[in-house]
Design an enzyme around this catalytic site. Structure first.
Site, mmCIF file in Angstrom:
data_model
loop_
_atom_site.group_PDB
_atom_site.id
_atom_site.type_symbol
_atom_site.label_atom_id
_atom_site.label_comp_id
_atom_site.label_asym_id
_atom_site.label_seq_id
_atom_site.Cartn_x
_atom_site.Cartn_y
_atom_site.Cartn_z
ATOM 1 N N HIS A 163 -11.721 -8.781 -2.124
ATOM 2 C CA HIS A 163 -11.080 -9.379 -0.949
ATOM 3 C C HIS A 163 -10.267 -10.618 -1.344
ATOM 4 O O HIS A 163 -10.393 -11.697 -0.760
ATOM 5 C CB HIS A 163 -12.134 -9.741 0.110
ATOM 6 C CG HIS A 163 -11.574 -9.798 1.499
ATOM 7 N ND1 HIS A 163 -12.300 -9.442 2.613
ATOM 8 C CD2 HIS A 163 -10.356 -10.188 1.977
ATOM 9 C CE1 HIS A 163 -11.574 -9.615 3.702
ATOM 10 N NE2 HIS A 163 -10.383 -10.063 3.337
ATOM 11 N N GLU A 181 -19.324 -7.128 2.697
ATOM 12 C CA GLU A 181 -18.869 -8.050 1.665
ATOM 13 C C GLU A 181 -19.665 -9.354 1.730
ATOM 14 O O GLU A 181 -19.730 -9.968 2.795
ATOM 15 C CB GLU A 181 -17.385 -8.348 1.852
ATOM 16 C CG GLU A 181 -16.494 -7.125 1.770
ATOM 17 C CD GLU A 181 -15.045 -7.431 2.127
ATOM 18 O OE1 GLU A 181 -14.725 -8.625 2.388
ATOM 19 O OE2 GLU A 181 -14.240 -6.500 2.177
ATOM 20 N N PHE A 221 -5.069 -12.046 -0.558
ATOM 21 C CA PHE A 221 -4.379 -13.202 0.022
ATOM 22 C C PHE A 221 -4.202 -14.349 -0.953
ATOM 23 O O PHE A 221 -3.431 -15.277 -0.702
ATOM 24 C CB PHE A 221 -5.184 -13.726 1.216
ATOM 25 C CG PHE A 221 -6.420 -14.481 0.801
ATOM 26 C CD1 PHE A 221 -6.403 -15.860 0.713
ATOM 27 C CD2 PHE A 221 -7.586 -13.810 0.480
ATOM 28 C CE1 PHE A 221 -7.536 -16.567 0.307
ATOM 29 C CE2 PHE A 221 -8.720 -14.492 0.089
ATOM 30 C CZ PHE A 221 -8.699 -15.884 -0.008
ATOM 31 N N LEU A 258 1.652 -1.906 12.034
ATOM 32 C CA LEU A 258 2.898 -2.570 11.634
ATOM 33 C C LEU A 258 2.979 -3.967 12.253
ATOM 34 O O LEU A 258 3.905 -4.277 12.992
ATOM 35 C CB LEU A 258 4.108 -1.733 12.031
ATOM 36 C CG LEU A 258 5.384 -2.069 11.258
ATOM 37 C CD1 LEU A 258 5.323 -1.521 9.845
ATOM 38 C CD2 LEU A 258 6.617 -1.515 11.972
ATOM 39 N N GLY A 259 1.993 -4.796 11.936
ATOM 40 C CA GLY A 259 2.077 -6.206 12.280
ATOM 41 C C GLY A 259 2.858 -6.959 11.220
ATOM 42 O O GLY A 259 3.709 -6.383 10.526
ATOM 43 N N ARG A 260 2.550 -8.248 11.066
ATOM 44 C CA ARG A 260 3.285 -9.047 10.089
ATOM 45 C C ARG A 260 3.121 -8.507 8.672
ATOM 46 O O ARG A 260 4.089 -8.323 7.931
ATOM 47 C CB ARG A 260 2.814 -10.506 10.148
ATOM 48 C CG ARG A 260 3.198 -11.250 11.423
ATOM 49 C CD ARG A 260 2.529 -12.619 11.446
ATOM 50 N NE ARG A 260 2.923 -13.420 12.591
ATOM 51 C CZ ARG A 260 2.361 -13.332 13.786
ATOM 52 N NH1 ARG A 260 1.380 -12.456 13.987
ATOM 53 N NH2 ARG A 260 2.767 -14.105 14.781
ATOM 54 N N THR A 272 -6.177 -3.011 2.353
ATOM 55 C CA THR A 272 -6.225 -4.465 2.203
ATOM 56 C C THR A 272 -6.504 -5.129 3.548
ATOM 57 O O THR A 272 -6.275 -6.330 3.698
ATOM 58 C CB THR A 272 -4.891 -5.006 1.636
ATOM 59 O OG1 THR A 272 -3.813 -4.565 2.472
ATOM 60 C CG2 THR A 272 -4.657 -4.530 0.207
ATOM 61 N N ALA A 273 -6.986 -4.355 4.516
ATOM 62 C CA ALA A 273 -7.195 -4.867 5.871
ATOM 63 C C ALA A 273 -8.661 -5.265 6.061
ATOM 64 O O ALA A 273 -9.050 -6.400 5.796
ATOM 65 C CB ALA A 273 -6.750 -3.835 6.899
ATOM 66 N N ARG A 274 -9.496 -4.315 6.511
ATOM 67 C CA ARG A 274 -10.925 -4.542 6.681
ATOM 68 C C ARG A 274 -11.673 -3.281 6.242
ATOM 69 O O ARG A 274 -11.272 -2.158 6.573
ATOM 70 C CB ARG A 274 -11.270 -4.873 8.142
ATOM 71 C CG ARG A 274 -10.893 -6.288 8.568
ATOM 72 C CD ARG A 274 -11.758 -7.320 7.862
ATOM 73 N NE ARG A 274 -11.508 -8.682 8.337
ATOM 74 C CZ ARG A 274 -10.643 -9.527 7.790
ATOM 75 N NH1 ARG A 274 -9.906 -9.126 6.759
ATOM 76 N NH2 ARG A 274 -10.512 -10.745 8.265
#
Length: 335
Positions: A297, A268, A300, A155-157, A237-239
């Site tokens: 990826h 990737e 963003f 639960l970061g940004r 959607t992280a790594r």
């Protein structure tokens, strides 16, 4: 005079960088595409600050920078930089944690929603010369948001932004993040899980938002996937290396996991031998119809996010290299 290198030649000019860094800093651009090894030693010998976007910064390349003081990773994740090697040299490592937050959060929720509401299934089955009947197709994927738990791992940004978006759509949102202080759940109006197991048991959708570190590599394997409710959806959607993609394939094949949305995969771009799940997806194997979305990826990606990467990246370099601040500094022990 200080020298900052942007080795990938990302922008047509360095006007913005020069304006922000000021006249006491020289800006150099390289033309490397894959590796710092493409650049000559005499160029790297002059560099005090290094800006990288896609390019890895391994220990053997760090050794080629005798004057290097600061590395700014122009993105949220910092796993591409060998922080141990930097720490051994006293080199400060920073990231840009506050760009693309809205975009990635929206994309994560979009992946879940498009799978859960049948958008992907009906898109897949209405294509081609032999489309499915023009009718409802029963599927364990399809659920009303209000009857589902939406689990946030990290639960970061971005995780916080995804939680608020999922909550607005009617999901019951629960998160697990041992690094967040007490009260964060009440501030966002969501539920906190005390353990990973507690999170997984409630997650009809599991959305991964933690950074890739030594502690999170392989964090979600087959054991964890099978702790999710049957017919759950997994979104990453992280790594890529946080999620065991081979375990995900097994759980999709036997039906325990109903669907998955992946904007990231372990390597990737993928190289041979590519994961079996990606191979089956590319071959459009029937068992995956409507159940899997893979994107390269790009969660963003908006023009605004690209502008933020450039601006916030160079502002971070100015703060740390020129002004001696601690803006966005990543500590070696933060793993």
């Amino acid at each position: 005079m200080l020298t900052v290198l942007e080795p990938e030649g990302l922008y047509p000019d360095t006007g913005l960088e020069q304006q922000i860094l000021g006249p006491g800093v020289r800006i150099l651009q390289g033309n490397a595409r894959a590796s710092l090894a493409e650049l000559p030693d005499e160029l790297l010998a002059e560099v005090d600050g290094l800006m990288t976007l896609r390019m890895p910064v391994p220990a053997e390349q760090i050794a080629r920078f005798p004057k290097l003081k600061v590395v700014v990773r122009m993105g949220v994740g910092y796993d591409r930089v060998d922080r141990a090697a930097c720490a051994a040299r006293g080199i400060t490592v920073c990231n840009v944690p506050d760009y693309g937050t809205q975009e990635v959060a929206e994309f994560a929720v979009l992946l879940a929603l498009s799978l859960r509401r049948g958008l992907i299934l009906y898109h897949d089955t209405q294509r081609g010369p032999d489309p499915a009947p023009w009718a409802v197709m029963p599927s364990p994927l399809h659920r009303r948001q209000e009857v589902q738990g939406f689990g946030i791992l990290g639960l970061g940004r971005i995780g916080s932004a995804a939680a608020l978006r999922a909550k607005a759509l009617g999901y019951r949102v629960v998160f697990y993040d041992p690094n967040q202080p007490n009260g964060w759940d009440r501030a966002l109006g969501i539920q906190r899980a005390r353990t990973m197991e507690e999170l997984l048991a409630q997650s009809d959708v599991l959305s991964i938002h933690c950074p890739l570190t030594r502690g999170t590599r392989g964090l979600i394997g087959e054991k964890e996937l099978r702790q999710l409710p049957r017919n759950a959806v997994v979104v990453n959607t992280a790594r890529g290396p946080i999620l065991d993609i081979d375990a995900l394939e097994r759980c999709l094949r036997d039906g325990h996991i109903a669907g998955a949305g992946l904007d990231v995969i372990p390597e990737e771009p993928p190289k041979d031998p590519i994961p079996n799940l990606l191979r089956a997806y590319r071959a459009q194997e029937d068992w995956l119809r409507g159940r899997l979305v893979i994107t390269p990826h790009i969660a963003f990606h908006t023009p605004e996010a690209w502008d933020d990467i450039r601006l916030k990246g160079i502002e971070t370099m100015r703060d740390v290299l020129v002004e001696g601040r601690r803006t966005n500094v990543i500590l070696p022990e933060s793993d």
